[in-house]
Scaffold this motif. Structure first.
Motif, PDB file in Angstrom:
ATOM      1  N   LYS A 124       0.850  -1.186   0.000  1.00 43.84           N
ATOM      2  CA  LYS A 124       0.000   0.000   0.000  1.00 43.84           C
ATOM      3  C   LYS A 124       0.889   1.240   0.000  1.00 43.84           C
ATOM      4  O   LYS A 124       2.079   1.179   0.328  1.00 43.84           O
ATOM      5  N   ARG A 125       0.293   2.370  -0.343  1.00 43.86           N
ATOM      6  CA  ARG A 125       1.090   3.574  -0.507  1.00 43.86           C
ATOM      7  C   ARG A 125       0.542   4.719   0.326  1.00 43.86           C
ATOM      8  O   ARG A 125      -0.662   4.774   0.644  1.00 43.86           O
ATOM      9  N   GLY A 126       1.435   5.633   0.687  1.00 50.83           N
ATOM     10  CA  GLY A 126       1.044   6.869   1.357  1.00 50.83           C
ATOM     11  C   GLY A 126       0.316   6.651   2.669  1.00 50.83           C
ATOM     12  O   GLY A 126       0.743   5.864   3.522  1.00 50.83           O
ATOM     13  N   GLU A 127      -0.817   7.344   2.826  1.00 48.17           N
ATOM     14  CA  GLU A 127      -1.571   7.286   4.078  1.00 48.17           C
ATOM     15  C   GLU A 127      -2.107   5.887   4.346  1.00 48.17           C
ATOM     16  O   GLU A 127      -2.197   5.460   5.509  1.00 48.17           O
ATOM     17  N   GLU A 128      -2.475   5.170   3.289  1.00 46.88           N
ATOM     18  CA  GLU A 128      -2.990   3.814   3.480  1.00 46.88           C
ATOM     19  C   GLU A 128      -1.930   2.912   4.100  1.00 46.88           C
ATOM     20  O   GLU A 128      -2.229   2.095   4.974  1.00 46.88           O
ATOM     21  N   LEU A 129      -0.686   3.054   3.638  1.00 43.37           N
ATOM     22  CA  LEU A 129       0.401   2.254   4.202  1.00 43.37           C
ATOM     23  C   LEU A 129       0.644   2.630   5.655  1.00 43.37           C
ATOM     24  O   LEU A 129       0.792   1.758   6.522  1.00 43.37           O
ATOM     25  N   ALA A 130       0.698   3.929   5.938  1.00 44.74           N
ATOM     26  CA  ALA A 130       0.925   4.377   7.313  1.00 44.74           C
ATOM     27  C   ALA A 130      -0.180   3.872   8.238  1.00 44.74           C
ATOM     28  O   ALA A 130       0.088   3.421   9.365  1.00 44.74           O
ATOM     29  N   ARG A 131      -1.428   3.929   7.777  1.00 43.14           N
ATOM     30  CA  ARG A 131      -2.551   3.475   8.584  1.00 43.14           C
ATOM     31  C   ARG A 131      -2.482   1.965   8.823  1.00 43.14           C
ATOM     32  O   ARG A 131      -2.731   1.481   9.932  1.00 43.14           O
ATOM     33  N   ALA A 132      -2.102   1.208   7.803  1.00 43.25           N
ATOM     34  CA  ALA A 132      -1.988  -0.242   7.951  1.00 43.25           C
ATOM     35  C   ALA A 132      -0.872  -0.613   8.914  1.00 43.25           C
ATOM     36  O   ALA A 132      -1.015  -1.536   9.732  1.00 43.25           O
ATOM     37  N   GLU A 133       0.251   0.102   8.839  1.00 40.68           N
ATOM     38  CA  GLU A 133       1.361  -0.161   9.755  1.00 40.68           C
ATOM     39  C   GLU A 133       0.947   0.137  11.200  1.00 40.68           C
ATOM     40  O   GLU A 133       1.260  -0.614  12.122  1.00 40.68           O
ATOM     41  N   GLU A 134       0.216   1.234  11.365  1.00 33.08           N
ATOM     42  CA  GLU A 134      -0.204   1.637  12.710  1.00 33.08           C
ATOM     43  C   GLU A 134      -1.166   0.617  13.321  1.00 33.08           C
ATOM     44  O   GLU A 134      -1.082   0.301  14.510  1.00 33.08           O
ATOM     45  N   LYS A 135      -2.056   0.063  12.498  1.00 30.69           N
ATOM     46  CA  LYS A 135      -3.065  -0.868  12.996  1.00 30.69           C
ATOM     47  C   LYS A 135      -2.620  -2.327  12.918  1.00 30.69           C
ATOM     48  O   LYS A 135      -3.351  -3.221  13.336  1.00 30.69           O
ATOM     49  N   GLY A 136      -1.430  -2.570  12.381  1.00 29.89           N
ATOM     50  CA  GLY A 136      -0.940  -3.940  12.249  1.00 29.89           C
ATOM     51  C   GLY A 136      -1.696  -4.739  11.211  1.00 29.89           C
ATOM     52  O   GLY A 136      -1.788  -5.960  11.291  1.00 29.89           O
ATOM     53  N   GLU A 137      -2.238  -4.043  10.184  1.00 24.14           N
ATOM     54  CA  GLU A 137      -3.003  -4.700   9.133  1.00 24.14           C
ATOM     55  C   GLU A 137      -2.087  -5.144   7.993  1.00 24.14           C
ATOM     56  O   GLU A 137      -0.893  -4.836   7.972  1.00 24.14           O
ATOM     57  N   GLU A 138      -2.665  -5.852   7.035  1.00 26.51           N
ATOM     58  CA  GLU A 138      -1.937  -6.299   5.853  1.00 26.51           C
ATOM     59  C   GLU A 138      -1.364  -5.087   5.109  1.00 26.51           C
ATOM     60  O   GLU A 138      -2.072  -4.118   4.842  1.00 26.51           O
ATOM     61  N   LEU A 139      -0.066  -5.153   4.780  1.00 23.33           N
ATOM     62  CA  LEU A 139       0.599  -4.030   4.117  1.00 23.33           C
ATOM     63  C   LEU A 139       0.480  -4.086   2.597  1.00 23.33           C
ATOM     64  O   LEU A 139       0.812  -3.127   1.912  1.00 23.33           O
ATOM     65  N   CYS A 140       0.016  -5.201   2.076  1.00 24.84           N
ATOM     66  CA  CYS A 140      -0.051  -5.411   0.633  1.00 24.84           C
ATOM     67  C   CYS A 140      -1.496  -5.301   0.158  1.00 24.84           C
ATOM     68  O   CYS A 140      -2.409  -5.818   0.804  1.00 24.84           O
ATOM     69  N   ASP A 141      -1.716  -4.644  -0.967  1.00 26.69           N
ATOM     70  CA  ASP A 141      -3.067  -4.573  -1.516  1.00 26.69           C
ATOM     71  C   ASP A 141      -3.148  -5.034  -2.966  1.00 26.69           C
ATOM     72  O   ASP A 141      -4.238  -5.133  -3.533  1.00 26.69           O
ATOM     73  N   SER A 142      -2.005  -5.332  -3.596  1.00 26.38           N
ATOM     74  CA  SER A 142      -2.014  -5.766  -4.992  1.00 26.38           C
ATOM     75  C   SER A 142      -0.725  -6.530  -5.289  1.00 26.38           C
ATOM     76  O   SER A 142       0.153  -6.664  -4.433  1.00 26.38           O
ATOM     77  N   GLY A 143      -0.607  -7.015  -6.528  1.00 24.72           N
ATOM     78  CA  GLY A 143       0.593  -7.751  -6.910  1.00 24.72           C
ATOM     79  C   GLY A 143       0.691  -7.867  -8.416  1.00 24.72           C
ATOM     80  O   GLY A 143      -0.286  -7.640  -9.148  1.00 24.72           O
ATOM     81  N   LEU A 144       1.891  -8.200  -8.894  1.00 22.62           N
ATOM     82  CA  LEU A 144       2.078  -8.438 -10.317  1.00 22.62           C
ATOM     83  C   LEU A 144       1.442  -9.773 -10.692  1.00 22.62           C
ATOM     84  O   LEU A 144       1.567 -10.753  -9.964  1.00 22.62           O
ATOM     85  N   ARG A 145       0.753  -9.815 -11.815  1.00 19.52           N
ATOM     86  CA  ARG A 145       0.071 -11.045 -12.224  1.00 19.52           C
ATOM     87  C   ARG A 145       1.086 -12.161 -12.463  1.00 19.52           C
ATOM     88  O   ARG A 145       2.167 -11.930 -13.023  1.00 19.52           O
ATOM     89  N   TYR A 146       0.748 -13.381 -12.040  1.00 16.13           N
ATOM     90  CA  TYR A 146       1.638 -14.530 -12.249  1.00 16.13           C
ATOM     91  C   TYR A 146       1.225 -15.347 -13.471  1.00 16.13           C
ATOM     92  O   TYR A 146       1.945 -16.238 -13.909  1.00 16.13           O
ATOM     93  N   ASP A 147       0.025 -15.085 -14.013  1.00 20.83           N
ATOM     94  CA  ASP A 147      -0.385 -15.673 -15.281  1.00 20.83           C
ATOM     95  C   ASP A 147      -1.428 -14.748 -15.906  1.00 20.83           C
ATOM     96  O   ASP A 147      -1.708 -13.661 -15.370  1.00 20.83           O
ATOM     97  N   LEU A 148      -2.004 -15.152 -17.028  1.00 20.94           N
ATOM     98  CA  LEU A 148      -2.991 -14.319 -17.707  1.00 20.94           C
ATOM     99  C   LEU A 148      -4.421 -14.807 -17.507  1.00 20.94           C
ATOM    100  O   LEU A 148      -5.371 -14.143 -17.922  1.00 20.94           O
ATOM    101  N   THR A 149      -4.584 -15.948 -16.848  1.00 21.96           N
ATOM    102  CA  THR A 149      -5.913 -16.547 -16.726  1.00 21.96           C
ATOM    103  C   THR A 149      -6.752 -15.855 -15.662  1.00 21.96           C
ATOM    104  O   THR A 149      -7.932 -15.546 -15.882  1.00 21.96           O
ATOM    105  N   VAL A 150      -6.172 -15.611 -14.498  1.00 22.68           N
ATOM    106  CA  VAL A 150      -6.914 -14.924 -13.440  1.00 22.68           C
ATOM    107  C   VAL A 150      -7.342 -13.526 -13.898  1.00 22.68           C
ATOM    108  O   VAL A 150      -8.515 -13.148 -13.733  1.00 22.68           O
ATOM    109  N   PRO A 151      -6.451 -12.717 -14.505  1.00 22.41           N
ATOM    110  CA  PRO A 151      -6.901 -11.417 -15.022  1.00 22.41           C
ATOM    111  C   PRO A 151      -8.001 -11.546 -16.073  1.00 22.41           C
ATOM    112  O   PRO A 151      -8.915 -10.718 -16.120  1.00 22.41           O
ATOM    113  N   LEU A 152      -7.925 -12.579 -16.918  1.00 25.30           N
ATOM    114  CA  LEU A 152      -8.957 -12.764 -17.940  1.00 25.30           C
ATOM    115  C   LEU A 152     -10.314 -13.056 -17.297  1.00 25.30           C
ATOM    116  O   LEU A 152     -11.344 -12.521 -17.739  1.00 25.30           O
ATOM    117  N   ALA A 153     -10.326 -13.888 -16.264  1.00 20.76           N
ATOM    118  CA  ALA A 153     -11.587 -14.203 -15.598  1.00 20.76           C
ATOM    119  C   ALA A 153     -12.223 -12.939 -15.017  1.00 20.76           C
ATOM    120  O   ALA A 153     -13.440 -12.725 -15.133  1.00 20.76           O
TER     121      ALA A 153
END
Length: 416
Positions: free
Chosen positions: A68-97
């Motif tokens: 996460k970026r900016g305020e969202e990252l700071a808020r997640a760090e403060e609350k101990g929440e998941e720091l990741c909200d996205s990722g690079l695709r590992y194949d083309l099938t999930v994006p196609l669905a």
């Protein structure tokens, strides 16, 4: 000093290498377009929830996560929440669905989709295994009939034939047969994904290796014994004989596979054989029916594979939608062509104009007018400054396919 080598597991491509890659892409796009597939594009970045939705098998362990970026990252760090909200695709099938679930109302039914793009996996780099590589997929969405599989197989065979390959084999199986066989042997259904992953290693570790891994995993020994007996010496298994052990349900699956095999052989118009392989698994857990891979004579690896995944799109829209896809091994095909010394067919004469420094304005204008005229006739013209070592410069240009050279000097124009 900055680092001049690319990130580990990723590659730079010289002009000749990039030209070969582009040529292969062009052939693939043209051949699949002739079969009715439409080129689409999806983003390189996907929601992390989509990438970790239990559809990617072991690939979900290899996701390049984006924080996460900016305020969202700071808020997640403060609350101990998941720091990741996205990722690079590992194949083309999930994006196609996801794409189809969002846009289905605007698309024809069934929809024949084609994608070519980079994917990323945080894998351990080695020969033939990269962290960034190109995938090429065709998928048919909204067609539950065997026509989808037949079209995918025959269209891909057409691509390989056009690229000059012959003597390739499509190995075919059905995940339903895998399930019925495992059930019949008394293996636990909740463990099927792991059991099939072990079975998929058959060509690497042999039948005894499969037996050992199943026993080491703690599966009931008598069930393992029955399971191993089924797959011992099954290289040339007859489809209906193998399927009949699973009763009427197995016979029904075999009838569908038989129809696909016969029709795809006709549709592929030669150069391709189709063989039933009861040990074929495919690594992705999202497959629900037919699965297939292509192997070429002389190569110890597959150059494409795919199958039916009728449950995935429903995870995005709540409506079960039949889907079937084929992923062509782009990097392996390019590698095989490169190893064979394949030369990209010439697209017409390529000319290089080499200009001396400080050309008078009238000569400069003439040079660019000449270049425009040749390009208008369909030629390729590169205009560049002349180096002191002109012979070396020309040799490099010849290596990139240039065949004609013209030197523009202050007082003369010389052709080489």
């Amino acid at each position: 000093m900055l680092i001049k080598t690319p990130t580990k597991g990723m590659n730079d491509y010289l002009p000749s290498e990039a030209a070969l890659r582009q040529y292969v892409k062009n052939v693939i796009i043209d051949e699949y377009s002739r079969a009715g597939f439409s080129l689409i594009e999806t983003p390189a970045v996907e929601h992390i929830e989509n990438l970790t939705g239990k559809n990617g098998g072991d690939n979900e362990k290899l996701i390049f996560k984006i924080m996460k970026r900016g305020e969202e990252l700071a808020r997640a760090e403060e609350k101990g929440e998941e720091l990741c909200d996205s990722g690079l695709r590992y194949d083309l099938t999930v994006p196609l669905a996801r794409y189809f679930a969002k846009n289905s109302a605007k698309l024809p039914q069934p929809f024949l989709a084609m994608q070519i793009g980079n994917v990323w996996r945080a894998d351990r780099p080695q020969k033939g295994r990269f962290r960034q590589f190109t995938q090429c997929d065709i998928d048919i969405l909204g067609d539950a009939s065997e026509i989808a599989e037949i079209t995918l197989i025959s269209s891909t065979a057409g691509v390989l034939n056009r690229l000059g390959f012959s003597g390739f084999t499509v190995r075919i199986n059905d995940r339903r047969l895998l399930r019925l066989t495992a059930l019949g042997c008394g293996l636990p259904e909740e463990e099927f994904d792991n059991i099939f992953i072990i079975l998929d290693k058959m060509d690497k570790i042999g039948i005894e290796g499969v037996r050992s891994e199943l026993l080491e995993a703690g599966y009931y020994a008598p069930a393992v014994k029955r399971y191993i007996a089924v797959y011992t010496g099954c290289d040339d298994a007859d489809l209906f004989e193998f399927a009949s052990a699973s009763g009427d349900e197995g016979i029904k699956v075999a009838e569908g596979l038989s129809k696909i095999m016969k029709a795809a052989s006709v549709a592929a118009a030669g150069g391709c054989s189709i063989k039933f392989d009861p040990t074929l698994v495919r690594g992705m857990s999202y497959y629900t029916g037919t699965i297939f891979e292509i192997k070429m004579d002389g190569y110890g690896y597959s150059v494409g594979g795919g199958g039916r995944y009728d449950e995935m799109i429903g995870l995005f829209c709540g409506v079960r939608t039949p889907a079937c896809g084929f992923s062509l091994g782009f990097e392996r095909i390019v590698g095989a062509l490169s190893d064979s010394g394949f030369v990209v067919p010439s697209q017409g004469e390529k000319t290089a104009f080499l200009a001396d420094r400080d050309l008078p304005e009238d000569v400069l204008m003439k040079m660019y007018a000449d270049a425009s005229a040749l390009r208008a006739e369909g030629g390729t013209v590169a205009v560049c400054g002349r180096m002191k070592n002109t012979s070396f410069q020309i040799d490099r240009l010849k290596a990139e396919g240039f065949t004609a050279f013209r030197i523009y000097g202050r007082d003369s124009v010389k052709e080489i």
